[in-house]
Design an enzyme around this catalytic site. Structure first.
Site, mmCIF file in Angstrom:
data_model
loop_
_atom_site.group_PDB
_atom_site.id
_atom_site.type_symbol
_atom_site.label_atom_id
_atom_site.label_comp_id
_atom_site.label_asym_id
_atom_site.label_seq_id
_atom_site.Cartn_x
_atom_site.Cartn_y
_atom_site.Cartn_z
ATOM 1 N N ARG A 59 27.658 21.694 130.218
ATOM 2 C CA ARG A 59 26.264 21.217 130.301
ATOM 3 C C ARG A 59 25.373 22.229 129.929
ATOM 4 O O ARG A 59 24.253 22.012 129.270
ATOM 5 C CB ARG A 59 25.821 20.487 131.431
ATOM 6 C CG ARG A 59 24.484 19.891 131.419
ATOM 7 C CD ARG A 59 24.360 18.517 132.063
ATOM 8 N NE ARG A 59 24.785 18.719 133.285
ATOM 9 C CZ ARG A 59 24.381 19.620 134.385
ATOM 10 N NH1 ARG A 59 23.223 20.276 134.472
ATOM 11 N NH2 ARG A 59 24.939 19.739 135.635
ATOM 12 N N TYR A 112 10.813 4.908 114.458
ATOM 13 C CA TYR A 112 12.179 4.069 114.696
ATOM 14 C C TYR A 112 11.881 3.236 116.096
ATOM 15 O O TYR A 112 10.985 3.841 116.997
ATOM 16 C CB TYR A 112 12.971 5.369 115.166
ATOM 17 C CG TYR A 112 14.379 5.083 115.523
ATOM 18 C CD1 TYR A 112 15.509 4.374 114.257
ATOM 19 C CD2 TYR A 112 15.186 5.091 116.719
ATOM 20 C CE1 TYR A 112 16.590 3.841 114.885
ATOM 21 C CE2 TYR A 112 16.133 4.468 117.029
ATOM 22 C CZ TYR A 112 16.967 4.144 116.084
ATOM 23 O OH TYR A 112 18.227 3.659 116.360
ATOM 24 N N ASP A 184 10.754 14.024 112.612
ATOM 25 C CA ASP A 184 12.143 13.423 112.523
ATOM 26 C C ASP A 184 12.578 13.468 111.071
ATOM 27 O O ASP A 184 11.924 12.518 110.263
ATOM 28 C CB ASP A 184 12.226 11.888 113.081
ATOM 29 C CG ASP A 184 13.384 11.050 113.492
ATOM 30 O OD1 ASP A 184 14.314 11.609 112.346
ATOM 31 O OD2 ASP A 184 13.620 10.225 114.051
ATOM 32 N N LYS A 209 23.679 9.932 111.500
ATOM 33 C CA LYS A 209 23.240 9.258 110.241
ATOM 34 C C LYS A 209 23.841 10.281 109.132
ATOM 35 O O LYS A 209 25.165 10.464 109.063
ATOM 36 C CB LYS A 209 21.692 9.092 110.012
ATOM 37 C CG LYS A 209 21.368 8.556 111.206
ATOM 38 C CD LYS A 209 21.871 7.087 111.388
ATOM 39 C CE LYS A 209 21.228 6.282 112.795
ATOM 40 N NZ LYS A 209 19.792 6.425 113.026
HETATM 41 C C1 PLP Z 1 18.925 6.191 114.210
HETATM 42 C C2 PLP Z 1 17.696 7.101 114.431
HETATM 43 C C3 PLP Z 1 17.171 7.645 115.499
HETATM 44 C C4 PLP Z 1 18.012 7.276 116.719
HETATM 45 O O1 PLP Z 1 19.336 8.098 116.811
HETATM 46 P P1 PLP Z 1 20.628 7.492 117.757
HETATM 47 O O2 PLP Z 1 21.407 8.583 117.014
HETATM 48 O O3 PLP Z 1 20.883 6.329 117.296
HETATM 49 O O4 PLP Z 1 20.027 7.729 119.023
HETATM 50 C C5 PLP Z 1 16.165 8.036 115.580
HETATM 51 N N1 PLP Z 1 15.386 8.416 114.309
HETATM 52 C C6 PLP Z 1 15.770 7.737 113.280
HETATM 53 C C7 PLP Z 1 14.909 7.853 112.169
HETATM 54 C C8 PLP Z 1 16.838 6.959 113.272
HETATM 55 O O5 PLP Z 1 17.299 6.546 111.930
#
Ligand code: PLP
Length: 394
Positions: A59, A112, A184, A209
């Site tokens: 961790r 998001y 983000d 993603k």
């Molecule tokens: C999917 C997504 C998230 C969240 O991510 P997870 O891996 O599902 O927790 C945050 N921001 C954006 C733009 C996303 O597409």
């Protein structure tokens, strides 16, 4: 010692790893271990005390995860990276690190869904309030900044309407007030857009993603200044505990190697599909950063190297027509998430953005006919033929 690999396409494969330290293993080894053995009690004491470098407990750090953290830091041109169990673990750690009770967060108008949910929770628990801004002029951003604003939090492109935020503009205002800017960067990846180069302070990703790119892992990454990241590693990561598993880091290192190749193809395929959608009589509005007629095109040209693989568009007709269109697709998958090899399609109004109240949803442009398409790596002609045969029967 890691060599300083200059170009992105090289760094994505080599950065942060030296096989000589790992018995010559070409692939980064998977350190699937929870803890590390100390030679002596005194060594354990020194490790805990920070007077000797070395691993203690996974961790607090893991060699496989560490390679990924170094690699993403280099790709985003940042000082240091940190890995998390999910994109949301990364988002929550960053927001909790940068705020205290009664602070204020200024966000892009469109976030998001779970990030929005987190901000609601922060309001309820800690009276941390938030406001949304179009961020299309300095005056508009300034008018929303309060004495207690401690973070400016931005997504660009904004999901699912693909509206772009001019990061240079946001940074100029943020510097006047000395407020950190968090981006983000999930939709663009560092291959298409590098917010730290523009002067933003922190970049985060849902690595689930495009960074993973193969639809088989949920993970998050953050890059920023060394002091900020080290502080987060010792607090919101270590003590809240949303760490990335070594296996997930291993999968991401594998996926990341092909990021530039994949993003080139995603962008190219999306451009082709956009051109075809534009000509189809059943298609209404299209939202795409590569649309030269869009109001945001100059921002895209300034801060993105390519348009990326995401397109949203309206199917003419009703919500039922939109759903019928999706049901008629042959190999394109109905699924949320994005950035995978497979082309994925979803209906924001009833899926990813179902929690957004109807009024704000429509204000954001998320109509009942809006479809979000994550253009995959298949032959673009096949993707188009599938879309076309489904559109033709609506
Ligand atoms: C999917 C997504 C998230 C969240 O991510 P997870 O891996 O599902 O927790 C945050 N921001 C954006 C733009 C996303 O597409």
């Amino acid at each position: 010692m890691t060599k300083n690999h200059k170009r992105f396409e090289t760094a994505v494969i080599h950065e942060g790893y030296d096989e000589k330290e790992m018995l010559g293993s070409l692939a980064v080894p998977l350190f699937q271990t929870s803890t590390y053995v100390f030679d002596t009690a005194e060594q354990g004491e020194r490790r805990f005390h920070g007077t000797e470098e070395g691993y203690i407990y996974s961790r607090l750090g893991n060699p496989t995860v560490r390679v990924l953290e170094e690699r993403i830091a280099r790709l985003e041109n940042g000082e240091k990276g940190l890995a998390f169990a999910s994109g949301m673990a990364a988002v929550s750690a960053v927001l909790l690190s940068l705020t205290k009770a009664n602070d204020h967060v200024l966000c892009s108008a469109g976030l998001y869904g779970c990030t929005f949910g987190l901000l609601m929770m922060m309001k309820e628990k800690y009276n941390i309030t938030s406001d949304f801004s179009m961020m299309d002029s300095k005056e508009e951003i300034r008018s929303k900044i309060k004495p207690e604003t401690s973070v400016i939090y931005v997504e660009t492109p904004i999901n699912p309407t693909m509206k772009l935020i001019d990061l240079e503009l946001v940074v100029e205002v943020a510097k006047e007030y000395n407020i950190p800017v968090v981006v983000d960067n999930t939709f663009s990846t560092p291959y298409l857009q590098r917010p730290l180069d523009i002067g933003c302070d922190v970049v985060l990703h849902s690595a689930t993603k495009y960074i993973g790119g193969h639809g088989d892992v949920i993970a998050g990454l953050v890059v920023g200044k060394e002091e900020f990241i080290e502080n987060m590693a010792m607090t919101t990561l270590k003590d809240i505990g949303g760490i990335m598993s070594p296996f997930d880091a291993w999968l991401l290192l594998r996926g990341l190697k092909t990021l530039p190749v994949r993003m080139d193809r995603h962008s190219e395929n999306a451009s082709k599909i956009y051109e075809k959608l534009r000509e189809h009589p059943q298609v209404g509005k299209i939202y795409f950063p590569g649309d030269p007629n869009s109001a945001d095109y100059s921002i895209a040209e300034k801060q993105m190297s390519q348009n990326g693989g995401m397109i949203s568009f309206e199917v003419k007709g009703t919500k039922q027509d939109a759903q019928e269109f999706m049901n008629r697709l042959q190999f394109i998958k109905i699924a949320v998430s994005l950035g995978d090899a497979e082309t994925l399609i979803e209906h924001p109004a009833t899926m990813t953005h179902a929690v957004v109240p109807e009024e704000s949803r429509l204000e954001m442009g998320i109509s009942d006919q809006l479809i979000r398409l994550s253009v995959g790596l298949e032959a673009w002609e096949d993707i188009w033929e599938d879309l076309e045969q489904a559109l033709d029967v609506v």
